[in-house]
Structure formats: structure tokens, C-alpha cells
Design a protein around this motif. Structure first.
Motif, PDB file in Angstrom:
ATOM      1  N   LYS A 266       0.838  -1.140  -0.131  1.00  0.00           N
ATOM      2  CA  LYS A 266      -0.168  -0.068  -0.125  1.00  0.00           C
ATOM      3  C   LYS A 266       0.829   1.181  -0.013  1.00  0.00           C
ATOM      4  CE  LYS A 266      -3.125   2.475   3.191  1.00  0.00           C
ATOM      5  NZ  LYS A 266      -3.782   2.222   4.375  1.00  0.00           N
ATOM      6  N   ASP A 267       2.026   1.407   0.936  1.00  0.00           N
ATOM      7  CA  ASP A 267       2.854   2.543   0.899  1.00  0.00           C
ATOM      8  C   ASP A 267       3.364   2.720  -0.638  1.00  0.00           C
ATOM      9  OD1 ASP A 267       2.191   2.489   3.525  1.00  0.00           O
ATOM     10  OD2 ASP A 267       4.243   2.068   4.251  1.00  0.00           O
ATOM     11  N   GLU A 268       3.779   1.826  -1.315  1.00  0.00           N
ATOM     12  CA  GLU A 268       4.385   2.206  -2.659  1.00  0.00           C
ATOM     13  C   GLU A 268       3.535   2.598  -3.476  1.00  0.00           C
ATOM     14  OE1 GLU A 268       7.621  -0.732  -3.772  1.00  0.00           O
ATOM     15  OE2 GLU A 268       6.784  -0.212  -5.684  1.00  0.00           O
ATOM     16  N   LEU A 269       2.245   1.907  -3.587  1.00  0.00           N
ATOM     17  CA  LEU A 269       1.253   2.063  -4.374  1.00  0.00           C
ATOM     18  C   LEU A 269       0.856   3.718  -4.223  1.00  0.00           C
ATOM     19  CD1 LEU A 269      -1.205   1.862  -6.229  1.00  0.00           C
ATOM     20  CD2 LEU A 269      -2.460   0.454  -4.625  1.00  0.00           C
TER      21      LEU A 269
ATOM     22  N   LEU B  60       0.193   9.431  -5.551  1.00  0.00           N
ATOM     23  CA  LEU B  60       0.347  10.875  -5.091  1.00  0.00           C
ATOM     24  C   LEU B  60       1.056  11.767  -6.332  1.00  0.00           C
ATOM     25  CD1 LEU B  60       0.627  13.658  -3.529  1.00  0.00           C
ATOM     26  CD2 LEU B  60       2.783  12.478  -2.322  1.00  0.00           C
ATOM     27  N   GLU B  61       2.283  10.847  -6.832  1.00  0.00           N
ATOM     28  CA  GLU B  61       2.922  11.174  -7.957  1.00  0.00           C
ATOM     29  C   GLU B  61       1.895  11.648  -9.222  1.00  0.00           C
ATOM     30  OE1 GLU B  61       6.199   8.968  -8.569  1.00  0.00           O
ATOM     31  OE2 GLU B  61       6.957   9.890 -10.512  1.00  0.00           O
TER      32      GLU B  61
ATOM     33  N   ARG C   4      -1.072  15.463 -12.558  1.00  0.00           N
ATOM     34  CA  ARG C   4      -2.531  16.011 -13.027  1.00  0.00           C
ATOM     35  C   ARG C   4      -2.673  17.469 -12.713  1.00  0.00           C
ATOM     36  NH1 ARG C   4      -8.351  13.541 -12.076  1.00  0.00           N
ATOM     37  NH2 ARG C   4      -9.309  15.815 -11.826  1.00  0.00           N
ATOM     38  N   PHE C   5      -2.210  17.626 -11.350  1.00  0.00           N
ATOM     39  CA  PHE C   5      -2.287  18.865 -10.618  1.00  0.00           C
ATOM     40  C   PHE C   5      -1.560  19.794 -11.686  1.00  0.00           C
ATOM     41  CE2 PHE C   5      -0.211  22.007  -8.177  1.00  0.00           C
ATOM     42  CZ  PHE C   5      -1.268  22.805  -7.879  1.00  0.00           C
TER      43      PHE C   5
ATOM     44  N   ASP D 144       7.771  19.810  -4.347  1.00  0.00           N
ATOM     45  CA  ASP D 144       8.124  20.087  -5.810  1.00  0.00           C
ATOM     46  C   ASP D 144       7.008  20.570  -6.542  1.00  0.00           C
ATOM     47  OD1 ASP D 144      10.667  18.921  -5.850  1.00  0.00           O
ATOM     48  OD2 ASP D 144      10.228  17.170  -6.892  1.00  0.00           O
ATOM     49  N   ALA D 145       5.675  20.201  -5.953  1.00  0.00           N
ATOM     50  CA  ALA D 145       4.492  20.633  -6.371  1.00  0.00           C
ATOM     51  C   ALA D 145       4.221  22.218  -6.167  1.00  0.00           C
ATOM     52  CB  ALA D 145       3.259  19.661  -6.088  1.00  0.00           C
TER      53      ALA D 145
END
Lengths: 203, 203
Positions: free
Chosen positions: B57-60, B65-66, B71-72, B129-130
């Protein structure tokens, strides 16, 4: 030697200890790895007491959020007495000045819980209350400054909403990016905004 | 009838489907009740594919998020061409205008993930970064406006940091309090700030 504290095992103290255990477990493990077991590990009394007080993790965390927001409200500077400019200066300094690791941890915990609010009514209602409290406090200060003639005749509610959005945004960015420079830049601009848009020039 | 799409089962499409399944599960269950099982329930292909791509789950969720932040970045309005005032107006409208339920859901998802950032370096780096991306974009617009003589000779970085903090704060409050009026008030004040502090008067 101090006299024994008759309230040592009072319900209030137990509650405070549970809240402290939750806070410590959150700082240690982060929100997504927070479990009742790990909260229990930080709790100095019997873990079974936690289950006597709360039906489960969800109920405990709602109580924890309430506890944090009470502390947040109590920490908002309300001194500075009669001088609206000084009151506002203190709030900006308290909110966006150079604060210590404890304050950063506290804001990190609030940010983690705020992240639950889009999907949870109980959280959303509590954050709406907390934001209203802070916004109304800011509006009171602005209104007082306008009445005293030290602030221009601005709309206190609108100014307060703007100040709160900027403060909240800068604080959230600070604890979620680990980057301080942009926050300092935002604070400097906020101080300028207060000086040029709010404070009457010849003060 | 459309020709069969040769990329129908490409790795990219599978990745997009996993991201959509994660997004749908998040909207349905909220962040704290999100599990691989529930993500798998929204995924149209075999659940085992998820485990082939991600260790857990953590890696997913870091990949998710990336994906959201890509998309953002792609959604931030960059049109409006040569007119700096118009570009800034579009960004404020896009960020704080009356947006639809999909946009609110998207911001809710980002806010939920931001709540993990105080305790997770991978999340913190991505949000840094975002935020840098959006802030630099705002600074570019302000710099262009100053060069064009339509904006006053302000410090573009400082102005951009201030604009971003206000936009982020108002958006976060909106999706975590369910209350629109204060956000509208903050936006109105932001528009005034741009008009009175940034735009040269005789424009």
C-alpha cells in the motif's frame, strides 16, 4: 516533599495521559501507522483503560482532535490588550515566526488530522469550528483597530478570512514541504499587506 | 466501430487503471480506511497485477501521489498568452472560483495525502516539488507583468509565495470545513490585493 495530588488518578488526568500517549505515538509512527496498540505502548497505565473510555481508534482520534483544537484555541495569543496593531503583530509572529520543534510537531499533528476531514463529517465540523474561532478572533481585532482609527475602514470579516487563509496555507506548506524560505517570503508580504493596506498611514 | 486499441493493455493503461481504482477507493472509503483490498475492488483487472507493480500500500500510495501531482501540474492554467493580468485572473478563478464536485474531490484527495507529509519524507519531497512548481509559475507571471509595465515593480518571488500560501490555505479550508463563505471572502480580498497592490493604477 509535595503532598500527594488527590486528582492524580482523576478521569481528567487519565484522559490527558491518553491524549499525550496518542500524540507521542503519532509523532513516532505517523498518522497512517497509528494503531491503538502503539498508542497503548505510550500510555503509562493499563491499555484496557483506553478501551473503557473509547470504542476504538476512530472514537479516540475524534477525542484527540478535540483535545488538540482546544489547545490550539488556548494558544492563540489574546494578550496585547488595547493595541490592535500589536495584537495582530503577535498573531502573525506566533503563527509564522521562527517557532520551535514542539510548535512544528503540533502543527504537523493538526495537519495530519485535517487530512482526514475531506472524508469525515466529525473532523470537518471540528475544523470548521476551529477556523471560525480563529477567524472571528482576527475579525474582532480588525474591527477594534478600525474603531480606534488605527486601521483603515476595511471589512473586518473579509480581511480576517484573507489573513486566516494566508496563515493556514503558509503553516500547512511549512510542515508538509520542510521548506522555510517560501514561508518567510509569504510572511514578509503579509506584514507588508498589514502595513500598507490595513494600518492608517500616519500612525 | 473503432479499431482495437493496440495499447489497450499497455503498462501505461494498466497503471492509469490502478490509479483510477485508488482514487475511486479513496473517495468511497476515505484515507484512513483505504486498503489494497478496497483498491482491488475498484480495479477492473486481476488484483494480482497490483502486487506485481507495487510492493504494498505504501508504495502504491506514493505512486498515486505522484500521479495526482502530475495531473495537478497539467491542470494549472497556463493559457491567457501574453496578458499577465489575465493569466493571474484565470489562476485565481481556477483555484478559488466556483468549481464543480470533481474538482472538490480532487482537492480533497490531495489534502488527504498532504496530511501524510509531516511524517513521510517521500510525500514531503513531492509536495515541496509541486508547491515549487506552482510558485515558480506564479512568479513567472508576476515577473512578466512587471516587465510589461502592467504590474508594479514588486518582488516576484515574494508576491508568488504570498499568493500561493493564500490559495493553498483557502483551498484546504474549503475541503476540510465544508464552508464556502469564508473562502469567497478570502478570494474577494485576494482579487482586491491584486488590483490595488499589483496592477499599475492607470491600466
Amino acid at each position: 516533599m509535595d503532598a500527594p495530588d488527590p486528582f492524580e488518578s482523576s478521569p481528567d488526568e487519565t484522559r490527558t495521559e491518553m491524549m499525550k500517549a496518542t500524540y507521542d505515538a503519532l509523532q513516532k509512527h505517523g498518522y497512517s501507522d497509528l494503531t491503538i496498540q502503539r498508542i497503548g505502548d505510550e500510555f503509562p497505565k493499563s491499555k484496557s483503560l483506553i478501551y473503557q473510555h473509547y470504542d476504538g481508534k476512530d472514537e479516540l482520534l475524534v477525542a484527540f482532535l478535540e483535545f488538540l483544537l482546544e489547545r490550539f484555541k488556548a494558544d492563540v495569543p489574546t494578550d496585547g490588550a488595547d493595541d490592535a496593531r500589536e495584537q495582530l503583530r503577535m498573531i502573525v509572529e506566533y503563527s509564522l515566526g521562527s517557532f520551535d520543534a514542539d510548535h512544528a510537531d503540533f502543527l504537523g499533528a493538526l495537519t495530519a488530522l485535517r487530512g482526514q476531514a475531506p472524508y469525515d463529517d466529525a473532523y470537518r465540523n471540528q475544523f470548521a469550528d476551529a477556523d471560525d474561532f480563529f477567524r472571528e478572533h482576527l475579525a474582532d481585532i480588525v474591527r477594534t483597530g478600525v474603531e480606534q482609527g488605527v486601521f483603515r475602514p476595511v471589512n473586518p470579516e473579509r480581511t480576517a478570512a484573507f489573513l486566516l487563509a494566508t496563515i493556514n496555507g503558509a503553516q500547512t506548506q511549512r510542515v508538509t514541504t520542510g521548506s522555510d524560505d517560501p514561508i518567510r517570503a509569504a510572511r514578509d508580504e503579509l506584514v507588508d499587506y498589514i502595513r500598507t493596506q490595513l494600518v492608517v498611514e500616519d500612525q
